[in-house]
Design an enzyme around this catalytic site. Structure first.
Site, PDB file in Angstrom:
ATOM      1  N   ASP A   1       0.815  -1.213   0.000  1.00 54.02           N
ATOM      2  CA  ASP A   1       0.000   0.000   0.000  1.00 54.02           C
ATOM      3  C   ASP A   1       0.853   1.270   0.000  1.00 54.02           C
ATOM      4  O   ASP A   1       2.035   1.245   0.319  1.00 54.02           O
ATOM      5  CB  ASP A   1      -0.887   0.034   1.251  1.00 54.02           C
ATOM      6  CG  ASP A   1      -1.984  -1.018   1.228  1.00 54.02           C
ATOM      7  OD1 ASP A   1      -1.963  -1.896   0.353  1.00 54.02           O
ATOM      8  OD2 ASP A   1      -2.866  -0.946   2.109  1.00 54.02           O
TER       9      ASP A   1
ATOM     10  N   HIS B   1       3.628  -2.329   3.207  1.00 52.58           N
ATOM     11  CA  HIS B   1       3.681  -0.974   2.650  1.00 52.58           C
ATOM     12  C   HIS B   1       4.996  -0.799   1.898  1.00 52.58           C
ATOM     13  O   HIS B   1       6.062  -1.020   2.480  1.00 52.58           O
ATOM     14  CB  HIS B   1       3.533   0.061   3.772  1.00 52.58           C
ATOM     15  CG  HIS B   1       2.173  -0.004   4.434  1.00 52.58           C
ATOM     16  ND1 HIS B   1       1.839  -0.988   5.338  1.00 52.58           N
ATOM     17  CD2 HIS B   1       1.059   0.754   4.267  1.00 52.58           C
ATOM     18  CE1 HIS B   1       0.580  -0.812   5.716  1.00 52.58           C
ATOM     19  NE2 HIS B   1       0.078   0.234   5.080  1.00 52.58           N
TER      20      HIS B   1
HETATM   21 ZN   LIG Z   1      -2.585   3.124   3.352  1.00 47.88          ZN
END
Ligand SMILES: [Zn+2]
Length: 249
Positions: free
Chosen positions: A45, A197
């Site tokens: 992400d 992430h």
């Molecule tokens: Zn996020």
């Protein structure tokens, strides 16, 4: 008589409620797990950002694919020359690209129009840059309500959460994230849908290579989200556009 009157009354109430809710009643599916046995869909992400290349290289070197949930304007505008290159690179290397919405807002706090605004801007960016309209959206912070699900349904998208958090975005050290992967793998679930992430150097350079080797050693196939669900990644696949002055944040 009474029954007829009640029926009429309830129809009237239903009729009054219909104009404002009719279009919004369908709720998008919320995906929390992969469904194809023995698969893992590693998701990344908050990019595009500088570590995308190394994330992709680690995956490709292992014969694996990942899924990138991109923002439009988070760490840097998606229309910067560097970010256009990153998005193309991820797509061209066989990874799935998906929406993490525009500016990483908590969608559950927004109005109907604001939610759509956060959604369409990044969809437009992905259509412009690589020609695809994503079929999947992950709400920032994993936060959503019925309005968000209704907006997603109108846009033909499914919501995606996760069933394993590497905790890289909430302060876990690389050693802690690795231990979390070990713990999850030791439970040998049929499938895993991990949250990572791409914006952390340690995720790209330490946790991911470790996770890939451990997951593969445990016999999992590392595939895209769409593949682990047996679904199409995109609502449409077309021709990318050519950057011009309208490509701006
Ligand atoms: Zn996020």
């Amino acid at each position: 008589m009474l029954a007829a009157a009640l029926l009429t009354l309830s129809l009237a109430v239903f009729g009054l409620a219909t104009p404002t809710t009719e279009k919004r009643q369908a709720l998008a599916q919320v995906v929390t797990k992969c469904t194809k046995p023995n698969t893992v869909a590693l998701t990344f992400d908050d990019g595009p950002w500088v570590y995308l290349y190394d994330v992709s290289k680690a995956l490709v070197a292992a014969g694996a694919k990942g899924t990138f949930f991109f923002n439009g304007n988070n760490y840097e505008c998606i229309y910067s020359a560097d970010n256009i290159k990153r998005v193309k690179y991820a797509y061209d290397h066989g990874h799935q690209v998906a929406s993490h919405t525009w500016a990483h807002k908590d969608l559950s706090t927004l109005t109907w129009d604001q939610i759509h605004d956060e959604m369409w801007r990044v969809e437009q960016a992905l259509q412009r840059i690589v020609g695809v309209n994503p079929a999947f959206m992950r709400p920032p912070y994993g936060n959503y309500n019925d309005l968000v699900r209704q907006a997603s349904a109108v846009r033909g998208q499914k919501l995606v959460i996760w069933d394993f958090d590497s905790e890289d975005s909430v302060g876990a050290t690389p050693a802690q994230s690795k231990a979390l992967y070990d713990q999850k793998i030791s439970q040998h679930p049929s499938t895993i849908l991990p949250l990572n992430h791409e914006v952390y150097e340690t995720t790209a350079h330490q946790v991911l290579p470790y996770a890939i080797s451990k997951l593969q050693a445990a016999g999992y196939q590392l595939v895209t989200l769409a593949e682990c669900l047996g679904m199409e990644p995109y609502q449409s696949v077309g021709t990318p556009g050519t950057p011009d002055a309208s490509w701006t944040c």
